[in-house]
Scaffold this motif. Sequence first.
Motif, PDB file in Angstrom:
ATOM      1  N   VAL A  26     -44.271 -36.614 -56.842  1.00 34.07           N
ATOM      2  CA  VAL A  26     -45.507 -35.980 -57.321  1.00 34.07           C
ATOM      3  C   VAL A  26     -45.673 -34.502 -56.669  1.00 34.07           C
ATOM      4  N   GLN A  27     -45.511 -34.311 -55.443  1.00 34.17           N
ATOM      5  CA  GLN A  27     -45.344 -33.314 -54.551  1.00 34.17           C
ATOM      6  C   GLN A  27     -44.251 -32.193 -55.031  1.00 34.17           C
ATOM      7  N   SER A  28     -43.088 -32.930 -55.339  1.00 36.32           N
ATOM      8  CA  SER A  28     -42.081 -31.840 -55.844  1.00 36.32           C
ATOM      9  C   SER A  28     -42.269 -31.510 -57.218  1.00 36.32           C
ATOM     10  N   SER A  29     -42.757 -32.263 -58.038  1.00 35.68           N
ATOM     11  CA  SER A  29     -43.171 -31.945 -59.175  1.00 35.68           C
ATOM     12  C   SER A  29     -44.118 -30.639 -59.310  1.00 35.68           C
ATOM     13  N   ARG A  30     -45.234 -30.640 -58.453  1.00 36.72           N
ATOM     14  CA  ARG A  30     -46.293 -29.781 -58.391  1.00 36.72           C
ATOM     15  C   ARG A  30     -45.518 -28.476 -57.712  1.00 36.72           C
ATOM     16  N   VAL A  31     -44.938 -28.572 -56.852  1.00 37.96           N
ATOM     17  CA  VAL A  31     -44.039 -27.390 -56.369  1.00 37.96           C
ATOM     18  C   VAL A  31     -43.188 -26.761 -57.133  1.00 37.96           C
ATOM     19  N   LYS A  32     -42.586 -27.512 -57.957  1.00 36.79           N
ATOM     20  CA  LYS A  32     -41.580 -26.951 -59.002  1.00 36.79           C
ATOM     21  C   LYS A  32     -42.564 -26.186 -59.851  1.00 36.79           C
ATOM     22  N   LYS A  33     -43.513 -26.758 -60.554  1.00 33.69           N
ATOM     23  CA  LYS A  33     -44.346 -26.124 -61.315  1.00 33.69           C
ATOM     24  C   LYS A  33     -45.060 -24.720 -60.798  1.00 33.69           C
ATOM     25  N   ARG A  34     -45.354 -24.705 -59.642  1.00 33.64           N
ATOM     26  CA  ARG A  34     -45.753 -23.607 -59.033  1.00 33.64           C
ATOM     27  C   ARG A  34     -44.807 -22.571 -58.721  1.00 33.64           C
ATOM     28  N   LEU A  35     -43.636 -22.741 -58.305  1.00 34.37           N
ATOM     29  CA  LEU A  35     -42.653 -21.836 -58.467  1.00 34.37           C
ATOM     30  C   LEU A  35     -42.089 -21.344 -59.551  1.00 34.37           C
ATOM     31  N   LYS A  36     -42.120 -22.165 -60.367  1.00 40.38           N
ATOM     32  CA  LYS A  36     -41.841 -21.676 -61.987  1.00 40.38           C
ATOM     33  C   LYS A  36     -42.817 -20.706 -62.463  1.00 40.38           C
ATOM     34  N   ALA A  37     -44.213 -20.983 -62.184  1.00 43.12           N
ATOM     35  CA  ALA A  37     -45.229 -20.002 -62.613  1.00 43.12           C
ATOM     36  C   ALA A  37     -45.063 -18.747 -61.702  1.00 43.12           C
ATOM     37  N   ALA A  38     -44.687 -18.927 -60.451  1.00 43.75           N
ATOM     38  CA  ALA A  38     -44.533 -17.479 -59.604  1.00 43.75           C
ATOM     39  C   ALA A  38     -43.210 -16.652 -60.026  1.00 43.75           C
ATOM     40  N   GLU A  39     -42.366 -17.338 -60.446  1.00 45.48           N
ATOM     41  CA  GLU A  39     -41.071 -16.813 -60.941  1.00 45.48           C
ATOM     42  C   GLU A  39     -41.639 -15.827 -62.330  1.00 45.48           C
ATOM     43  N   GLU A  40     -42.157 -16.704 -63.301  1.00 50.39           N
ATOM     44  CA  GLU A  40     -42.724 -15.843 -64.358  1.00 50.39           C
ATOM     45  C   GLU A  40     -43.500 -14.765 -64.325  1.00 50.39           C
ATOM     46  N   ARG A  41     -44.294 -14.910 -63.301  1.00 45.70           N
ATOM     47  CA  ARG A  41     -45.179 -13.856 -62.785  1.00 45.70           C
ATOM     48  C   ARG A  41     -44.549 -12.619 -62.495  1.00 45.70           C
ATOM     49  N   ARG A  42     -43.525 -12.809 -61.689  1.00 51.66           N
ATOM     50  CA  ARG A  42     -42.663 -11.989 -61.000  1.00 51.66           C
ATOM     51  C   ARG A  42     -41.827 -11.324 -62.143  1.00 51.66           C
ATOM     52  N   LYS A  43     -41.327 -12.037 -63.113  1.00 49.36           N
ATOM     53  CA  LYS A  43     -40.504 -11.275 -64.353  1.00 49.36           C
ATOM     54  C   LYS A  43     -41.357 -10.377 -65.245  1.00 49.36           C
ATOM     55  N   SER A  44     -42.728 -10.921 -65.243  1.00 50.70           N
ATOM     56  CA  SER A  44     -43.481 -10.010 -66.237  1.00 50.70           C
ATOM     57  C   SER A  44     -44.110  -9.089 -65.327  1.00 50.70           C
ATOM     58  N   ASP A  45     -44.106  -8.756 -64.001  1.00 51.79           N
ATOM     59  CA  ASP A  45     -44.554  -7.774 -63.339  1.00 51.79           C
ATOM     60  C   ASP A  45     -43.492  -6.833 -63.030  1.00 51.79           C
TER      61      ASP A  45
END
Length: 51
Positions: free
Chosen positions: A31-50
Amino acid sequence: MPDLGKYASDVLAAYGITAALLLGLIALSVVQSSRVKKRLKAAEERRKSDG
């Protein structure tokens, strides 16, 4: 299975508790791994858009 004599219930209970704790830790890790993967993906998407 070896003959555990009068300690059979104690030993089997200890095995059961250990198995339950291990399964709980594995589930918590998944469960914790899944949450961290989601947060990492969201952070990467924000970085790409910025930038």
